[in-house]
Scaffold this motif. Structure first.
Motif, PDB file in Angstrom:
ATOM      1  N   ASP A  20       0.816  -1.213   0.000  1.00  0.00           N
ATOM      2  CA  ASP A  20       0.000   0.000   0.000  1.00  0.00           C
ATOM      3  C   ASP A  20       0.854   1.269   0.000  1.00  0.00           C
ATOM      4  OD1 ASP A  20       1.019   0.013   2.549  1.00  0.00           O
ATOM      5  OD2 ASP A  20      -0.924   0.082   3.584  1.00  0.00           O
ATOM      6  N   THR A  22       2.848   4.645  -1.270  1.00  0.00           N
ATOM      7  CA  THR A  22       2.532   5.775  -2.139  1.00  0.00           C
ATOM      8  C   THR A  22       3.693   6.004  -3.093  1.00  0.00           C
ATOM      9  OG1 THR A  22       1.144   6.844  -0.478  1.00  0.00           O
ATOM     10  CG2 THR A  22       2.063   8.265  -2.203  1.00  0.00           C
ATOM     11  N   GLN A 116      -5.971   4.777  -2.426  1.00  0.00           N
ATOM     12  CA  GLN A 116      -7.007   4.574  -1.420  1.00  0.00           C
ATOM     13  C   GLN A 116      -7.299   5.945  -0.813  1.00  0.00           C
ATOM     14  OE1 GLN A 116      -6.196   1.161   1.259  1.00  0.00           O
ATOM     15  NE2 GLN A 116      -4.459   0.683  -0.077  1.00  0.00           N
ATOM     16  N   HIS A 117      -8.273   6.638  -1.378  1.00  0.00           N
ATOM     17  CA  HIS A 117      -8.520   8.023  -0.989  1.00  0.00           C
ATOM     18  C   HIS A 117      -8.954   8.138   0.462  1.00  0.00           C
ATOM     19  CE1 HIS A 117      -7.993   9.917  -4.934  1.00  0.00           C
ATOM     20  NE2 HIS A 117      -8.534   8.830  -5.439  1.00  0.00           N
ATOM     21  N   GLU A 118      -9.827   7.273   0.891  1.00  0.00           N
ATOM     22  CA  GLU A 118     -10.319   7.355   2.268  1.00  0.00           C
ATOM     23  C   GLU A 118      -9.220   7.019   3.272  1.00  0.00           C
ATOM     24  OE1 GLU A 118     -13.234   8.490   3.272  1.00  0.00           O
ATOM     25  OE2 GLU A 118     -13.728   8.919   1.179  1.00  0.00           O
ATOM     26  N   GLU A 119      -8.445   5.987   2.952  1.00  0.00           N
ATOM     27  CA  GLU A 119      -7.375   5.562   3.855  1.00  0.00           C
ATOM     28  C   GLU A 119      -6.122   6.411   3.683  1.00  0.00           C
ATOM     29  OE1 GLU A 119      -8.982   3.696   1.749  1.00  0.00           O
ATOM     30  OE2 GLU A 119     -10.162   2.273   2.936  1.00  0.00           O
ATOM     31  N   LYS A 120      -6.090   7.217   2.602  1.00  0.00           N
ATOM     32  CA  LYS A 120      -4.955   8.090   2.293  1.00  0.00           C
ATOM     33  C   LYS A 120      -3.667   7.286   2.156  1.00  0.00           C
ATOM     34  CE  LYS A 120      -7.203  11.865   4.800  1.00  0.00           C
ATOM     35  NZ  LYS A 120      -7.856  12.434   3.615  1.00  0.00           N
ATOM     36  N   LYS A 121      -3.772   6.259   1.347  1.00  0.00           N
ATOM     37  CA  LYS A 121      -2.635   5.381   1.096  1.00  0.00           C
ATOM     38  C   LYS A 121      -2.565   5.075  -0.400  1.00  0.00           C
ATOM     39  CE  LYS A 121      -2.933   2.802   5.487  1.00  0.00           C
ATOM     40  NZ  LYS A 121      -3.133   1.452   6.062  1.00  0.00           N
ATOM     41  N   ARG A 162      -3.696  10.459  -6.652  1.00  0.00           N
ATOM     42  CA  ARG A 162      -4.363  10.844  -5.412  1.00  0.00           C
ATOM     43  C   ARG A 162      -4.195  12.328  -5.101  1.00  0.00           C
ATOM     44  NH1 ARG A 162      -2.741  10.020  -0.031  1.00  0.00           N
ATOM     45  NH2 ARG A 162      -0.967   8.698  -0.592  1.00  0.00           N
ATOM     46  N   ASP A 373      -1.224  14.426   5.446  1.00  0.00           N
ATOM     47  CA  ASP A 373      -2.645  14.641   5.194  1.00  0.00           C
ATOM     48  C   ASP A 373      -3.153  15.883   5.923  1.00  0.00           C
ATOM     49  OD1 ASP A 373      -2.915  12.321   3.569  1.00  0.00           O
ATOM     50  OD2 ASP A 373      -2.829  11.101   5.387  1.00  0.00           O
TER      51      ASP A 373
END
Length: 378
Positions: A20, A22, A116-121, A162, A373
């Motif tokens: 996961d 970035t 993973q936008h919600e998890e910011k990953k 992202r 974030d």
């Protein structure tokens, strides 16, 4: 990746065992290529990040611009404004295609994690430093119009990208007007400096630390206003130190070894007649950078790109040109809100005490600004 116009100068590779991570992609600025980001590479694995440093065309490793490309840039210098604007919009659409092509091929070749936008990953965070911001505004402006198929091999980049970062951009690269004279100094336009020396003088100036008086009440009021008068702008501009950098800390260029300079400085595209120099000289008067900014800030017609964050990272002891961008972005967004105009949301990270080369002088802080974030909303 040798079949792409842009060149990957360095790739840290994926962090061992991570599914996961970035992918941070960085595009350099004017006269400096992506070797100037080299200090970020050793930090990548510790931040669950893969760092990919990209060189633009006419810089080492990338495909040189063709004689036809240079002819377009030359023609824009002498054409009427409408013709030059059309020529350079098309030119920058091609630059967006090249960024899309590089990203899509990199995704295909490396099977990078989805965003993973919600998890910011996961996914891709891509940033353009200084003049490289124009490649980011082009990407945001024209990605929805870039055909699928051969360009991106079927990769849906909206599932990977992202965040797009405008990193310490000078005001003119985002199409903002300069401040009133004499608060608009830049050695690239100083007639007292021989043209052949301007790029190298600029490189030292732009790497200095400047003691701007940015905490004055006049500037605070102007930066928060929804409409700004010429008097407000003059008051804001008067807070900037435009020529004399501090002696301590010294300009970054002054402390680089000859080998470090050789590994990062590449003046030719910024010298008179070079592609970057021509794009600046032709693009400012015809308004192409204004068009890029407005299209980049507009709500995307491609709904899948609406979730992509646009971030402005700025350094408050950088050259005045980049802080002027900050106030103008605030003014533009405040004006849009007042008029009920819909623009993308733009977030901001301020690096206090940092200069235009924070990625070299304080690489940990720079990397944290790209990846965090925690960001202010303009």
């Amino acid at each position: 990746m040798s079949d792409t116009a842009l060149s990957i100068y360095q790739d840290s590779g994926p962090p061992a065992g991570s599914a996961d991570y970035t992918t941070l992609v960085l595009v350099h600025g004017f006269a400096w290529h992506s070797g100037i980001f080299a200090k970020l590479i050793p930090l990548a694995a510790g931040q669950n990040t893969r760092i990919v440093l990209v060189n633009r065309r006419d810089y080492p490793g990338a495909t040189p611009f063709s004689p036809e490309d240079h002819a377009v840039l030359q023609a824009a210098m002498t054409s009427d404004a409408a013709t030059a604007h059309a020529q350079l919009v098309s030119f920058m659409q091609d630059r967006a295609r090249e960024v899309v092509d590089l990203l899509a091929r990199f995704v295909q070749a490396n099977k990078i994690p989805l965003a993973q936008h919600e998890e910011k990953k996961g996914g891709i965070v891509i940033g353009g430093w200084s003049f490289g911001t124009a490649w980011m505004s082009s990407l945001l402006a024209y990605r929805p119009s870039v055909p699928t198929g051969d360009i991106d091999g079927g990769v849906e980049l909206s599932k990977y990208v992202r965040r797009v970062i405008f990193y310490d951009s000078p005001y003119h690269v985002l199409g903002f007007a300069p401040p009133p004279a004499p608060h608009d100094y830049n050695p690239l336009f100083d007639p007292a400096i021989p043209p052949a020396d301007q790029t190298r003088v600029f490189a030292n100036w732009v790497s200095g630390y400047f003691a701007h008086r940015t905490n004055t009440p006049a500037l605070a009021a102007a930066s928060a206003a929804s409409s700004v008068s010429d008097a407000d702008k003059l008051a804001a501009a008067a807070t900037f130190e435009v020529r004399a950098h501090l002696t301590a800390p010294p300009p970054t260029l002054s402390i680089l070894t000859p080998d470090e300079v050789a590994a990062a400085l590449f003046p030719a595209p910024g010298d008179p007649g070079g592609s970057d120099s021509l794009l600046v000289a032709g693009g400012i008067p015809c308004g192409v950078f204004v068009t890029l900014r407005e299209a980049a800030l507009a709500i995307p017609t491609d709904e899948a790109w609406c979730a992509i964050e646009v971030r402005h990272v700025w350094c408050d002891r950088s050259v005045w040109e980049t802080t002027w961008t900050t106030w103008n972005l605030r003014w533009r967004i405040a004006e849009a809100r007042k008029k009920g105009e819909k623009l993308r949301e733009v977030t901001s990270v301020r690096l206090e005490g940092a200069n235009h080369f924070v990625h070299w002088d304080e690489p940990e802080r720079a990397l944290a600004a790209f990846l965090t974030d925690e960001a202010e909303k303009y």
